[in-house]
Design an enzyme around this catalytic site. Sequence first.
Site, PDB file in Angstrom:
ATOM      1  N   SER A 150      32.701  31.048  43.991  1.00 20.83           N
ATOM      2  CA  SER A 150      31.512  31.662  43.372  1.00 20.83           C
ATOM      3  C   SER A 150      30.293  30.911  43.861  1.00 20.83           C
ATOM      4  O   SER A 150      30.344  29.694  44.057  1.00 20.83           O
ATOM      5  CB  SER A 150      31.588  31.559  41.856  1.00 20.83           C
ATOM      6  OG  SER A 150      30.323  31.859  41.290  1.00 20.83           O
ATOM      7  N   TYR A 208      33.391  27.315  34.158  1.00 20.75           N
ATOM      8  CA  TYR A 208      33.529  28.195  35.319  1.00 20.75           C
ATOM      9  C   TYR A 208      33.076  27.483  36.589  1.00 20.75           C
ATOM     10  O   TYR A 208      33.774  27.493  37.618  1.00 20.75           O
ATOM     11  CB  TYR A 208      32.733  29.479  35.087  1.00 20.75           C
ATOM     12  CG  TYR A 208      32.906  30.525  36.164  1.00 20.75           C
ATOM     13  CD1 TYR A 208      34.074  31.274  36.260  1.00 20.75           C
ATOM     14  CD2 TYR A 208      31.892  30.775  37.082  1.00 20.75           C
ATOM     15  CE1 TYR A 208      34.234  32.241  37.243  1.00 20.75           C
ATOM     16  CE2 TYR A 208      32.034  31.741  38.070  1.00 20.75           C
ATOM     17  CZ  TYR A 208      33.212  32.476  38.148  1.00 20.75           C
ATOM     18  OH  TYR A 208      33.359  33.431  39.120  1.00 20.75           O
TER      19      TYR A 208
HETATM   20  P1  NDP Z   1      37.760  41.373  37.544  1.00 20.55           P
HETATM   21  O1  NDP Z   1      37.795  40.847  36.156  1.00 20.55           O
HETATM   22  O2  NDP Z   1      37.094  42.669  37.785  1.00 20.55           O
HETATM   23  O3  NDP Z   1      39.249  41.422  38.148  1.00 20.55           O
HETATM   24  C1  NDP Z   1      40.033  40.274  38.012  1.00 20.55           C
HETATM   25  C2  NDP Z   1      41.346  40.431  38.750  1.00 20.55           C
HETATM   26  O4  NDP Z   1      42.071  39.213  38.586  1.00 20.55           O
HETATM   27  C3  NDP Z   1      42.201  41.540  38.171  1.00 20.55           C
HETATM   28  O5  NDP Z   1      42.975  42.112  39.189  1.00 20.55           O
HETATM   29  C4  NDP Z   1      43.088  40.776  37.190  1.00 20.55           C
HETATM   30  O6  NDP Z   1      44.341  41.349  36.956  1.00 20.55           O
HETATM   31  C5  NDP Z   1      43.283  39.479  37.905  1.00 20.55           C
HETATM   32  N1  NDP Z   1      43.611  38.413  36.972  1.00 20.55           N
HETATM   33  C6  NDP Z   1      42.856  37.917  35.972  1.00 20.55           C
HETATM   34  N2  NDP Z   1      43.545  36.979  35.302  1.00 20.55           N
HETATM   35  C7  NDP Z   1      44.761  36.896  35.908  1.00 20.55           C
HETATM   36  C8  NDP Z   1      45.907  36.122  35.675  1.00 20.55           C
HETATM   37  N3  NDP Z   1      45.974  35.246  34.672  1.00 20.55           N
HETATM   38  N4  NDP Z   1      46.962  36.294  36.490  1.00 20.55           N
HETATM   39  C9  NDP Z   1      46.928  37.194  37.509  1.00 20.55           C
HETATM   40  N5  NDP Z   1      45.864  37.965  37.772  1.00 20.55           N
HETATM   41  C10 NDP Z   1      44.797  37.812  36.969  1.00 20.55           C
HETATM   42  O7  NDP Z   1      37.063  40.223  38.394  1.00 20.55           O
HETATM   43  P2  NDP Z   1      36.297  40.257  39.820  1.00 20.55           P
HETATM   44  O8  NDP Z   1      36.953  41.209  40.716  1.00 20.55           O
HETATM   45  O9  NDP Z   1      34.861  40.371  39.535  1.00 20.55           O
HETATM   46  O10 NDP Z   1      36.552  38.752  40.288  1.00 20.55           O
HETATM   47  C11 NDP Z   1      37.464  38.415  41.314  1.00 20.55           C
HETATM   48  C12 NDP Z   1      37.166  36.976  41.743  1.00 20.55           C
HETATM   49  O11 NDP Z   1      35.820  36.885  42.204  1.00 20.55           O
HETATM   50  C13 NDP Z   1      37.294  35.968  40.610  1.00 20.55           C
HETATM   51  O12 NDP Z   1      37.864  34.770  41.110  1.00 20.55           O
HETATM   52  C14 NDP Z   1      35.852  35.728  40.197  1.00 20.55           C
HETATM   53  O13 NDP Z   1      35.675  34.460  39.611  1.00 20.55           O
HETATM   54  C15 NDP Z   1      35.148  35.848  41.538  1.00 20.55           C
HETATM   55  N6  NDP Z   1      33.733  36.147  41.447  1.00 20.55           N
HETATM   56  C16 NDP Z   1      33.280  37.311  40.891  1.00 20.55           C
HETATM   57  C17 NDP Z   1      31.921  37.561  40.832  1.00 20.55           C
HETATM   58  C18 NDP Z   1      31.348  38.793  40.216  1.00 20.55           C
HETATM   59  O14 NDP Z   1      30.098  38.870  40.037  1.00 20.55           O
HETATM   60  N7  NDP Z   1      32.144  39.810  39.887  1.00 20.55           N
HETATM   61  C19 NDP Z   1      30.943  36.613  41.379  1.00 20.55           C
HETATM   62  C20 NDP Z   1      31.530  35.427  41.934  1.00 20.55           C
HETATM   63  C21 NDP Z   1      32.868  35.225  41.977  1.00 20.55           C
HETATM   64  P3  NDP Z   1      44.605  42.347  35.704  1.00 20.55           P
HETATM   65  O15 NDP Z   1      43.924  43.620  36.119  1.00 20.55           O
HETATM   66  O16 NDP Z   1      46.065  42.499  35.606  1.00 20.55           O
HETATM   67  O17 NDP Z   1      43.963  41.753  34.529  1.00 20.55           O
END
Ligand code: NDP
Length: 246
Positions: free
Chosen positions: A141, A155
């Site tokens: 991030s 975070y």
């Molecule tokens: P979302 O919440 O939209 O999606 C998260 C994804 O991670 C889902 O597929 C979810 O699976 C999976 N996930 C969450 N917890 C677990 C777990 N315990 N085990 C396995 N899978 C898990 O998040 P984003 O797509 O926005 O984020 C993706 C990455 O990008 C993250 O690492 C986030 O920190 C990073 N990020 C995002 C930003 C943003 O603005 N969106 C900015 C900077 C970084 P399930 O659907 O089954 O819950």
Amino acid sequence: MTALSGKTAVVTGGSRGIGAAIVRQFAQAGANVAFTYARSGEAAQQLVTELEAAGAGALAIQADSANPSEISAAIARATQQFGQLDVLVNNAGVFEVKSLNDCTLEDYEHVMNINTRAVFMAMRDAAKIIQDKGRIINIGSNLAERVPQAGLTLYTMSKAAVWGLTKAAARDLGHRGITVNIIQPGSTDTDMNPADGPHADHQRQLRAIPVYNSPDDIAAMAVYLASDAAQHITGSSLLVDGGANI
Ligand code: NDP
């Protein structure tokens, strides 16, 4: 011949958001893709159906990133299914806003286990079996580099640790031609941070280009880092944040 033809990739958290965009673009680039999810089984199966209909090899595996043995099992199963491992993307993550004063040990363990420990465990397991010239791509991030507001201790700590892990692992694995990089997204329109959410205008104002990323912006960088063209990029942090951190 496409950028990732003949490659096998594992993407954690591929059911929604940035992870699902990476899964789709990897498949379009010719890779077989296995991805994990925790709760979104229906979305995961729909994505597999979509990719298979387009002729790609796809596998969804339920594996909670908070549980190290489930991560190990997922990497082993993906490798068994497709015969090899070329690319690991650590994308699964959780976001927590809480002031330092209010953070409990449970909060710490929840965020660190999913955002940091899981990345370490997946990288350690993958390093044993990944092909020479393989790729490890971590999704961090831009908040690991600059903290523009309060409430981000857990975070930011979790993502800054992954940044350090990325640089150190690049040294450990470079002799095999394996690259290890971190993409540092800024505000990206997903369930985690919707572009029409209550704090979205504030986030847009932080950027030189005041528009949210789409998940595809991050996926495009991941495809590039996974490709042969990026063979000499390692230990690097790639900001995709519309200029928020300049
Ligand atoms: P979302 O919440 O939209 O999606 C998260 C994804 O991670 C889902 O597929 C979810 O699976 C999976 N996930 C969450 N917890 C677990 C777990 N315990 N085990 C396995 N899978 C898990 O998040 P984003 O797509 O926005 O984020 C993706 C990455 O990008 C993250 O690492 C986030 O920190 C990073 N990020 C995002 C930003 C943003 O603005 N969106 C900015 C900077 C970084 P399930 O659907 O089954 O819950």
